[in-house]
Design an enzyme around this catalytic site. Structure first.
Site, PDB file in Angstrom:
ATOM      1  N   ASP A  31       0.868  -1.171   0.000  1.00 38.24           N
ATOM      2  CA  ASP A  31       0.000   0.000   0.000  1.00 38.24           C
ATOM      3  C   ASP A  31       0.913   1.232   0.000  1.00 38.24           C
ATOM      4  O   ASP A  31       2.130   1.113  -0.227  1.00 38.24           O
ATOM      5  CB  ASP A  31      -1.008  -0.030   1.160  1.00 38.24           C
ATOM      6  CG  ASP A  31      -0.348  -0.034   2.528  1.00 38.24           C
ATOM      7  OD1 ASP A  31       0.788   0.466   2.661  1.00 38.24           O
ATOM      8  OD2 ASP A  31      -0.975  -0.515   3.489  1.00 38.24           O
ATOM      9  N   ALA A  32       0.340   2.411   0.277  1.00 42.26           N
ATOM     10  CA  ALA A  32       1.135   3.642   0.149  1.00 42.26           C
ATOM     11  C   ALA A  32       2.320   3.677   1.120  1.00 42.26           C
ATOM     12  O   ALA A  32       3.336   4.318   0.838  1.00 42.26           O
ATOM     13  CB  ALA A  32       0.230   4.856   0.361  1.00 42.26           C
ATOM     14  N   LYS A  67       0.405  -7.563  11.466  1.00 42.02           N
ATOM     15  CA  LYS A  67       1.005  -7.499  10.138  1.00 42.02           C
ATOM     16  C   LYS A  67       2.431  -6.982  10.279  1.00 42.02           C
ATOM     17  O   LYS A  67       2.673  -6.049  11.020  1.00 42.02           O
ATOM     18  CB  LYS A  67       0.187  -6.574   9.241  1.00 42.02           C
ATOM     19  CG  LYS A  67      -1.222  -7.121   8.977  1.00 42.02           C
ATOM     20  CD  LYS A  67      -2.092  -6.107   8.261  1.00 42.02           C
ATOM     21  CE  LYS A  67      -3.418  -6.741   7.861  1.00 42.02           C
ATOM     22  NZ  LYS A  67      -4.356  -5.745   7.301  1.00 42.02           N
ATOM     23  N   LYS A 182      -6.401   1.548  -3.328  1.00 41.53           N
ATOM     24  CA  LYS A 182      -5.357   2.198  -2.543  1.00 41.53           C
ATOM     25  C   LYS A 182      -4.852   3.414  -3.320  1.00 41.53           C
ATOM     26  O   LYS A 182      -4.687   3.351  -4.548  1.00 41.53           O
ATOM     27  CB  LYS A 182      -4.209   1.220  -2.289  1.00 41.53           C
ATOM     28  CG  LYS A 182      -4.612   0.021  -1.428  1.00 41.53           C
ATOM     29  CD  LYS A 182      -4.941   0.429  -0.010  1.00 41.53           C
ATOM     30  CE  LYS A 182      -5.139  -0.788   0.870  1.00 41.53           C
ATOM     31  NZ  LYS A 182      -5.449  -0.416   2.256  1.00 41.53           N
ATOM     32  N   ASP A 211      -8.253   4.697  -0.242  1.00 44.48           N
ATOM     33  CA  ASP A 211      -7.564   4.560   1.044  1.00 44.48           C
ATOM     34  C   ASP A 211      -6.118   5.006   0.885  1.00 44.48           C
ATOM     35  O   ASP A 211      -5.343   4.374   0.165  1.00 44.48           O
ATOM     36  CB  ASP A 211      -7.625   3.083   1.470  1.00 44.48           C
ATOM     37  CG  ASP A 211      -6.993   2.830   2.831  1.00 44.48           C
ATOM     38  OD1 ASP A 211      -6.483   3.790   3.442  1.00 44.48           O
ATOM     39  OD2 ASP A 211      -7.024   1.663   3.278  1.00 44.48           O
ATOM     40  N   GLU A 237     -10.311   7.260   2.853  1.00 39.84           N
ATOM     41  CA  GLU A 237      -9.865   6.608   4.092  1.00 39.84           C
ATOM     42  C   GLU A 237      -8.434   6.996   4.459  1.00 39.84           C
ATOM     43  O   GLU A 237      -7.569   7.057   3.593  1.00 39.84           O
ATOM     44  CB  GLU A 237      -9.960   5.088   3.857  1.00 39.84           C
ATOM     45  CG  GLU A 237      -9.592   4.229   5.038  1.00 39.84           C
ATOM     46  CD  GLU A 237      -9.859   2.747   4.728  1.00 39.84           C
ATOM     47  OE1 GLU A 237     -10.785   2.444   3.934  1.00 39.84           O
ATOM     48  OE2 GLU A 237      -9.136   1.904   5.264  1.00 39.84           O
ATOM     49  N   HIS A 313     -12.593  -2.710  10.147  1.00 34.51           N
ATOM     50  CA  HIS A 313     -11.394  -2.991   9.345  1.00 34.51           C
ATOM     51  C   HIS A 313     -11.004  -4.467   9.371  1.00 34.51           C
ATOM     52  O   HIS A 313     -10.911  -5.067  10.437  1.00 34.51           O
ATOM     53  CB  HIS A 313     -10.226  -2.154   9.915  1.00 34.51           C
ATOM     54  CG  HIS A 313      -8.885  -2.521   9.364  1.00 34.51           C
ATOM     55  ND1 HIS A 313      -7.933  -3.184  10.119  1.00 34.51           N
ATOM     56  CD2 HIS A 313      -8.332  -2.333   8.132  1.00 34.51           C
ATOM     57  CE1 HIS A 313      -6.845  -3.357   9.380  1.00 34.51           C
ATOM     58  NE2 HIS A 313      -7.065  -2.862   8.172  1.00 34.51           N
ATOM     59  N   GLU A 333     -15.492  -5.057   5.161  1.00 36.70           N
ATOM     60  CA  GLU A 333     -14.389  -5.143   4.200  1.00 36.70           C
ATOM     61  C   GLU A 333     -14.169  -6.594   3.772  1.00 36.70           C
ATOM     62  O   GLU A 333     -13.892  -7.452   4.612  1.00 36.70           O
ATOM     63  CB  GLU A 333     -13.128  -4.588   4.896  1.00 36.70           C
ATOM     64  CG  GLU A 333     -11.926  -4.482   4.010  1.00 36.70           C
ATOM     65  CD  GLU A 333     -10.824  -3.626   4.642  1.00 36.70           C
ATOM     66  OE1 GLU A 333     -10.738  -3.586   5.885  1.00 36.70           O
ATOM     67  OE2 GLU A 333     -10.056  -3.008   3.881  1.00 36.70           O
TER      68      GLU A 333
HETATM   69 MG   LIG Z   1      -7.352   0.967   5.390  1.00 38.67          MG
END
Ligand SMILES: [Mg+2]
Length: 383
Positions: A31-32, A67, A182, A211, A237, A313, A333
């Site tokens: 992700d970012a 994670k 994302k 997000d 998000e 989440h 989700e």
């Molecule tokens: Mg998120």
């Protein structure tokens, strides 16, 4: 009169098995936070499972997770505090949450310590619901038999734009209602291109969310939120750092597109601050991350009172039940990552996830989960 001997109130916790299991991910996930260099791509998820058995043979299964880092710490903490539950009535879930919390009080009431408690708390609720012959949502008091769901796993940043379009279409065909993408890349133009392409492919009315995983600063978030207003998004998000309540509140007040945040928070108190600041339109609590169902219910109560919408989440297998009890329609989700850990699958139809009617969470650990287990500890004795 003869029922007294088998009354649940005479039951007690006899045995627990705590396991640390590592779920490998087929593709490294970005992700970012990876694109801004803060984290490495994610290759596995550390699961903490707690199985509880009572003297009368009632059983419950609970889970927590982390994670990247944290799995060994959660397991170690769970192992250390577990003995305080032996001999306790498994029905006294609030009392037991507090007891577990005090057992580890010096390491705090948030974060890794409460996430370890979360696995016990979920197991106790699972036991209670199974013993009652009710699904978890029915035990807690359900509002609905299904919940709106949206897909996240198809929209990560390691996925090229062509594949993003394929994934979005496939999710919609599978019956998943919404699509989340994302964003938050260092080059915002790429974010806009991806969102524009998916919006075009899905049409104007398909529910679409983005997000940013906390990777914008305040000026960038202002600019990006303003640009994203044109795409009729369900929400934006984590535009800012998870603890920037004032910044999120300013965005929520400025833009028509709802602001969603809360997944990184790890306690009732942190969520309470967020709610007090009116920093989100959609609150996104994560039950294992905040310490289980007991704290989740306290957060959901506050959110409901404040008129917020809910988008729990991750961990759909648990949140499908917790979403079903919220007063206004939530978004749950859809993440298929945890599926190999369980023998059961969630049913998805017409944009919605059907709340399982099996007792408890309706989950049992798969052989694969056992095979991925690296460490086990047993506490107490099986009756
Ligand atoms: Mg998120």
């Amino acid at each position: 009169m003869t029922a007294i001997a088998s009354s649940p109130s005479n039951d007690s916790i006899a045995w627990m098995r705590i396991s640390s299991c590592y779920l490998p991910l087929a593709t490294p996930i970005s992700d970012a936070k990876v694109l801004t260099g803060r984290q490495k791509p994610m290759t596995e998820i550390a699961m903490l499972f707690v199985e509880i058995e009572s003297k009368d043979g009632h059983r419950g299964l609970g889970l927590s997770y982390s994670k990247r880092a944290g799995g060994p710490g959660q397991f170690a903490h769970a192992k250390e505090i577990a003995p305080v539950l032996i001999g306790e009535d498994p029905s006294d879930i609030s009392k037991l949450w507090t007891k577990l919390c005090w057992a580890g009080a010096s390491v705090g009431r948030s974060g890794m310590s409460t996430q370890a408690i979360g696995a016990f708390d979920v197991a106790l609720y699972d036991l209670k619901a199974r013993r009652a012959g009710l699904s978890l949502s029915k035990l807690l008091g359900s509002q609905r038999d299904s919940v709106q769901c949206y897909n996240t796993s198809g929209g990560f940043l390691h996925t090229p734009i062509e594949q993003l379009l394929v994934n979005a279409a496939a999710s919609r065909e599978r019956g998943i209602g919404g699509i989340k993408l994302k964003v938050g890349q260092p080059d915002g133009k790429l974010d806009i291109q991806r969102v524009e392409a998916v919006r075009k492919r899905l049409g104007d009315h398909a529910p679409l969310m983005v997000d940013a995983n906390q990777q914008w600063d305040r000026p960038t978030a202002q600019r990006m939120c303003r640009i994203f207003e044109q795409f009729n998004l369900v929400w934006i998000e984590e535009p800012l750092d998870a603890y920037d309540n004032e910044g999120h509140a300013a965005l929520a007040a400025t833009f028509d597109t709802p602001i969603a945040t809360g997944e990184m928070l790890t306690s009732v108190a942190e969520h309470g601050e967020l709610i007090r600041h009116r920093a989100a339109d959609y609150l996104m609590p994560d039950a294992p991350r905040v310490g289980g169902i007991t704290p989740f219910l306290k957060i959901a109560g506050q959110a409901e009172q404040a008129g917020l919408m809910l988008g729990p989440h991750f961990a759909m297998e648990l949140h499908v039940h917790l979403g079903a009890i919220y007063q206004t329609e939530p978004w749950v989700e859809h993440f298929d990552w945890l599926e190999p850990l369980f023998n059961e699958r969630l049913e998805i139809k017409d944009g919605r996830m059907i709340v399982p009617t099996r007792p408890g969470l309706g989950l049992s650990l798969s052989e694969q989960a056992r095979a991925w287990t690296r460490e086990i500890v047993e506490v107490g004795k099986r009756a």
